[in-house]
Design an enzyme around this catalytic site. Structure first.
Site, PDB file in Angstrom:
ATOM      1  CD  GLU A  62      -4.057   6.962   5.023  1.00 13.38           C
ATOM      2  OE1 GLU A  62      -5.173   6.516   5.338  1.00 13.38           O
ATOM      3  OE2 GLU A  62      -2.982   6.499   5.450  1.00 13.38           O
ATOM      4  CD  GLU A 107      -2.598   1.346   2.613  1.00 12.90           C
ATOM      5  OE1 GLU A 107      -2.906   2.448   3.100  1.00 12.90           O
ATOM      6  OE2 GLU A 107      -2.979   0.253   3.107  1.00 12.90           O
TER       7      GLU A 107
END
Length: 294
Positions: free
Chosen positions: A170, A165
């Protein structure tokens, strides 16, 4: 002569002021210009979201339902719309039935009879994926408590986190502070997710520009066989060595093709409690561009 000189300097000051105003104002608007040319790279795919409809189904798939991190939102296609050159993902406070409800299930995704929030998550899985290159996303985020927007990739092969990932962006609460994160994860020795994370407080960006949240910003990933470098407005956030990011079986998930994900989560393990927050919460994406070396 003095009058002419003063007039000349006044004109220069006004031009400078208009230039500054134009730059600041353009940062709050969609960019309709053609994708830039980058020396040594070729544009291999992009979505400018210049349509008035749902995201292009040739590029994007929708997630539906409760998905991960004990998040509160029910994902559905209705909350993602392209208009005025921007993809807008909108989170709403609204009741929604869990169509996958199973009263006796031990899975939190199934034993919730209904949800109190809706949002959208889209991805290019099975449609578009890439190995290495420069990835650029221009976006504007909402800092309302509970908001958890992300720009990320997952590897095509293997279950998470063995597939790898990469979080190009974020935004959520970390160490009790609203923060921007740039991360990567693969499978660790003890079958856990092994993270390389960089956390920068939102206050760092607001100190440089009090109007930072009003503007679009460019998140960029430069990825090759040696490293993943993640930037925000050309400032390096994280430099991740991937020469030895191997899973226990020896597979390196950052040496395979990855696909894109764009989503706006609410609450859950990191987003914060949205109970007192004002809705709707929006996450706007102006474009996604992928370049690869010639």
């Amino acid at each position: 002569m003095s009058i002419l000189k003063n007039t000349f300097y006044t004109v220069l000051i006004l031009i400078s002021a208009f230039q500054v105003y134009g730059q600041q104002n353009s940062a709050t608007l969609p960019d309709f210009s053609e994708p830039k040319q980058i020396e040594g790279y070729k544009l291999v795919w992009n979505d400018e979201f210049n349509r008035t409809s749902k995201p292009d189904s040739n590029f994007w798939r929708h997630e539906v339902g409760f998905k991960r991190n004990h998040e509160l939102q029910w994902y559905q296609p209705e909350n993602a719309i392209c208009k005025n050159g921007v993809l807008t993902i909108t989170a709403l406070r609204e009741k929604v039935k869990n169509t996958k409800y199973e009263a006796n299930s031990t899975d939190w995704r199934l034993n919730r009879k209904e949800g109190n929030y809706t949002s959208s998550s889209i991805n290019t899985r099975g449609l578009k994926s890439w190995k290495y290159g420069r990835f650029e996303v221009r976006a504007r985020i909402d800092s309302t408590k509970g908001s958890w927007p992300a720009i990320w990739t997952l590897g095509d092969k293997g279950p998470w986190p063995a597939n790898g990932e990469i979080d190009i962006m974020e935004f959520y609460i970390k160490n009790q502070k609203q923060s921007i994160l740039a991360n990567a994860a693969h499978l660790g020795t003890h079958r856990e997710a092994k993270w390389n994370s960089k956390v920068i407080s939102l206050s760092y960006f607001l100190a440089k520009d009090p109007k930072w949240l009003e503007k679009f910003h460019v998140w960029r990933m430069d990825w090759d066989e040696k490293a993943i470098k993640i930037y925000l407005d050309d400032e390096l956030l994280n430099d991740i060595d991937i020469t030895n990011t191997k899973n226990p079986d020896g597979f390196n998930p950052f040496h395979q093709e990855h696909y894109f994900l764009l989503n706006l989560a609410i609450g859950g393990e990191n987003g914060g409690d949205p109970t007192l927050s004002k809705f709707p919460i929006t996450y706007e994406v102006d474009y996604v561009r992928v370049y690869q070396k010639n």
